[in-house]
Design a protein around this motif. Structure first.
Motif, mmCIF file in Angstrom:
data_model
loop_
_atom_site.group_PDB
_atom_site.id
_atom_site.type_symbol
_atom_site.label_atom_id
_atom_site.label_comp_id
_atom_site.label_asym_id
_atom_site.label_seq_id
_atom_site.Cartn_x
_atom_site.Cartn_y
_atom_site.Cartn_z
ATOM 1 N N SER A 82 7.097 -1.919 1.009
ATOM 2 C CA SER A 82 7.972 -1.328 -0.004
ATOM 3 C C SER A 82 7.384 -0.037 -0.551
ATOM 4 O O SER A 82 6.179 0.222 -0.432
ATOM 5 C CB SER A 82 8.179 -2.317 -1.142
ATOM 6 N N LYS A 83 8.246 0.777 -1.130
ATOM 7 C CA LYS A 83 7.813 2.053 -1.708
ATOM 8 C C LYS A 83 6.649 1.847 -2.664
ATOM 9 O O LYS A 83 5.641 2.536 -2.604
ATOM 10 C CB LYS A 83 8.975 2.682 -2.481
ATOM 11 N N SER A 84 6.818 0.878 -3.559
ATOM 12 C CA SER A 84 5.791 0.678 -4.582
ATOM 13 C C SER A 84 4.495 0.163 -3.976
ATOM 14 O O SER A 84 3.408 0.565 -4.381
ATOM 15 C CB SER A 84 6.300 -0.274 -5.660
ATOM 16 N N ARG A 85 4.604 -0.700 -2.974
ATOM 17 C CA ARG A 85 3.392 -1.242 -2.364
ATOM 18 C C ARG A 85 2.616 -0.168 -1.619
ATOM 19 O O ARG A 85 1.385 -0.091 -1.697
ATOM 20 C CB ARG A 85 3.749 -2.388 -1.419
ATOM 21 N N GLY A 86 3.344 0.650 -0.876
ATOM 22 C CA GLY A 86 2.694 1.743 -0.165
ATOM 23 C C GLY A 86 2.061 2.730 -1.118
ATOM 24 O O GLY A 86 0.945 3.197 -0.893
ATOM 25 N N ARG A 87 2.777 3.017 -2.187
ATOM 26 C CA ARG A 87 2.245 3.954 -3.184
ATOM 27 C C ARG A 87 1.040 3.369 -3.892
ATOM 28 O O ARG A 87 0.092 4.075 -4.203
ATOM 29 C CB ARG A 87 3.346 4.296 -4.199
ATOM 30 N N MET A 88 1.099 2.064 -4.172
ATOM 31 C CA MET A 88 -0.032 1.428 -4.855
ATOM 32 C C MET A 88 -1.285 1.501 -3.995
ATOM 33 O O MET A 88 -2.382 1.734 -4.488
ATOM 34 C CB MET A 88 0.300 -0.033 -5.164
ATOM 35 N N ARG A 89 -1.116 1.308 -2.686
ATOM 36 C CA ARG A 89 -2.257 1.368 -1.772
ATOM 37 C C ARG A 89 -2.844 2.782 -1.784
ATOM 38 O O ARG A 89 -4.060 2.966 -1.872
ATOM 39 C CB ARG A 89 -1.801 0.988 -0.368
ATOM 40 N N ARG A 90 -1.949 3.767 -1.688
ATOM 41 C CA ARG A 90 -2.395 5.151 -1.667
ATOM 42 C C ARG A 90 -3.047 5.556 -3.002
ATOM 43 O O ARG A 90 -3.960 6.360 -3.035
ATOM 44 C CB ARG A 90 -1.219 6.070 -1.356
ATOM 45 N N ALA A 91 -2.517 4.998 -4.082
ATOM 46 C CA ALA A 91 -3.043 5.355 -5.403
ATOM 47 C C ALA A 91 -4.465 4.850 -5.593
ATOM 48 O O ALA A 91 -5.236 5.434 -6.354
ATOM 49 C CB ALA A 91 -2.145 4.776 -6.487
ATOM 50 N N ASN A 92 -4.815 3.765 -4.910
ATOM 51 C CA ASN A 92 -6.147 3.197 -5.091
ATOM 52 C C ASN A 92 -7.185 3.847 -4.192
ATOM 53 O O ASN A 92 -8.368 3.724 -4.443
ATOM 54 C CB ASN A 92 -6.110 1.684 -4.822
ATOM 55 N N SER A 93 -6.748 4.536 -3.143
ATOM 56 C CA SER A 93 -7.698 5.010 -2.142
ATOM 57 C C SER A 93 -8.650 6.081 -2.668
ATOM 58 O O SER A 93 -9.793 6.148 -2.236
ATOM 59 C CB SER A 93 -6.942 5.554 -0.936
#
Ligand SMILES: [Zn+2]
Length: 60
Positions: free
Chosen positions: A10-21
């Motif tokens: 999902s958009k939010s899941r992908g973004r959350m992963r990227r936000a933590n990197s």
């Protein structure tokens, strides 16, 4: 074997992963055996310029 995504992220899941990197977790520090200062392991000590109990750089 090729890459095959199991499901849509999902958009939010992908973004959350990227936000933590980009986050930097607490850097691992060890105490220098020579001067006792905190230093990054497997790197030359910044305060006394030693590595593996040998002075590599000239101490300022
Ligand atoms: Zn040191």
């Amino acid at each position: 074997m090729s890459i095959c995504p199991k499901g849509r992220v999902s958009k939010s899941r992908g973004r959350m992963r990227r936000a933590n990197s980009w986050k930097i977790d607490t850097p691992t520090l060890v105490t220098c055996p020579k001067c006792g200062e905190l230093m990054i392991p497997h790197r030359v000590c910044r305060s006394c310029g030693s590595y593996k109990k040998q002075t590599v750089l000239d101490a300022k």
